[in-house]
Scaffold this motif. Structure first.
Motif, PDB file in Angstrom:
ATOM      1  N   MET A   1       1.558   3.452   2.170  1.00 18.17           N
ATOM      2  CA  MET A   1       0.130   3.230   2.279  1.00 18.17           C
ATOM      3  C   MET A   1      -0.449   3.946   3.510  1.00 18.17           C
ATOM      4  SD  MET A   1      -2.232   1.738   0.712  1.00 18.17           S
ATOM      5  CE  MET A   1      -3.870   1.199   0.913  1.00 18.17           C
ATOM      6  N   LYS A   2       0.295   3.886   4.637  1.00 16.66           N
ATOM      7  CA  LYS A   2      -0.176   4.558   5.843  1.00 16.66           C
ATOM      8  C   LYS A   2      -0.223   6.069   5.644  1.00 16.66           C
ATOM      9  CE  LYS A   2       1.202   1.281   9.394  1.00 16.66           C
ATOM     10  NZ  LYS A   2       2.000   1.087  10.604  1.00 16.66           N
ATOM     11  N   ASN A   3       0.777   6.598   4.953  1.00 20.48           N
ATOM     12  CA  ASN A   3       0.805   8.033   4.718  1.00 20.48           C
ATOM     13  C   ASN A   3      -0.351   8.471   3.832  1.00 20.48           C
ATOM     14  OD1 ASN A   3       3.068   8.372   6.282  1.00 20.48           O
ATOM     15  ND2 ASN A   3       4.482   8.193   4.565  1.00 20.48           N
ATOM     16  N   LEU A   4      -0.704   7.661   2.858  1.00 21.27           N
ATOM     17  CA  LEU A   4      -1.821   7.982   1.978  1.00 21.27           C
ATOM     18  C   LEU A   4      -3.133   7.959   2.756  1.00 21.27           C
ATOM     19  CD1 LEU A   4      -2.410   8.668  -0.961  1.00 21.27           C
ATOM     20  CD2 LEU A   4      -2.792   6.251  -1.376  1.00 21.27           C
ATOM     21  N   LEU A   5      -3.293   7.010   3.657  1.00 20.21           N
ATOM     22  CA  LEU A   5      -4.493   6.942   4.486  1.00 20.21           C
ATOM     23  C   LEU A   5      -4.572   8.155   5.412  1.00 20.21           C
ATOM     24  CD1 LEU A   5      -6.978   5.324   5.377  1.00 20.21           C
ATOM     25  CD2 LEU A   5      -5.515   4.190   7.045  1.00 20.21           C
ATOM     26  N   LEU A   7      -3.287  11.082   4.819  1.00 21.76           N
ATOM     27  CA  LEU A   7      -3.595  12.225   3.967  1.00 21.76           C
ATOM     28  C   LEU A   7      -5.083  12.274   3.649  1.00 21.76           C
ATOM     29  CD1 LEU A   7      -2.557  14.619   2.263  1.00 21.76           C
ATOM     30  CD2 LEU A   7      -2.331  13.003   0.369  1.00 21.76           C
ATOM     31  N   TYR A   8      -5.671  11.137   3.280  1.00 20.01           N
ATOM     32  CA  TYR A   8      -7.109  11.089   2.999  1.00 20.01           C
ATOM     33  C   TYR A   8      -7.922  11.474   4.234  1.00 20.01           C
ATOM     34  CZ  TYR A   8      -6.382   8.805  -1.522  1.00 20.01           C
ATOM     35  OH  TYR A   8      -6.025   8.513  -2.795  1.00 20.01           O
ATOM     36  N   LEU A   9      -7.526  10.978   5.385  1.00 17.98           N
ATOM     37  CA  LEU A   9      -8.236  11.302   6.619  1.00 17.98           C
ATOM     38  C   LEU A   9      -8.123  12.797   6.940  1.00 17.98           C
ATOM     39  CD1 LEU A   9      -9.821  10.203   9.026  1.00 17.98           C
ATOM     40  CD2 LEU A   9      -7.652   9.884  10.192  1.00 17.98           C
ATOM     41  N   PHE A  10      -6.952  13.359   6.753  1.00 17.48           N
ATOM     42  CA  PHE A  10      -6.744  14.792   6.986  1.00 17.48           C
ATOM     43  C   PHE A  10      -7.605  15.639   6.047  1.00 17.48           C
ATOM     44  CE2 PHE A  10      -4.438  18.701   5.892  1.00 17.48           C
ATOM     45  CZ  PHE A  10      -4.494  19.328   7.122  1.00 17.48           C
TER      46      PHE A  10
END
Length: 69
Positions: A1-5, A7-10
């Motif tokens: 979940m943290k990695n997906l967040l 990625l979205y922020l990037f």
């Protein structure tokens, strides 16, 4: 979940960068927001002086480094 967040922020930051620094399009009336671009400054007359100054700086830096050893 943290990695997906992350990625979205990037992706958001990357896409915002393209929009924030986009150039305005050409309009028929001319001028645009900032007006026309100024003529570029010629550097070909002083390029040899700049290269000579760079070469002197390199020689100075190498001699200073050689003394420190």
């Amino acid at each position: 979940m943290k990695n997906l967040l992350k990625l979205y922020l990037f992706i958001f930051v990357l896409m915002f960068d393209f929009v924030a620094f986009a150039q305005p399009g050409d309009n028929v009336g001319g001028g645009g927001l900032e007006g026309g671009d100024p003529l570029p400054a010629p550097i070909n007359g002083k390029i040899f002086l700049l290269a000579f100054a760079g070469l002197c700086f390199v020689i100075y830096t190498l001699r200073k480094a050689k003394k420190a050893i």
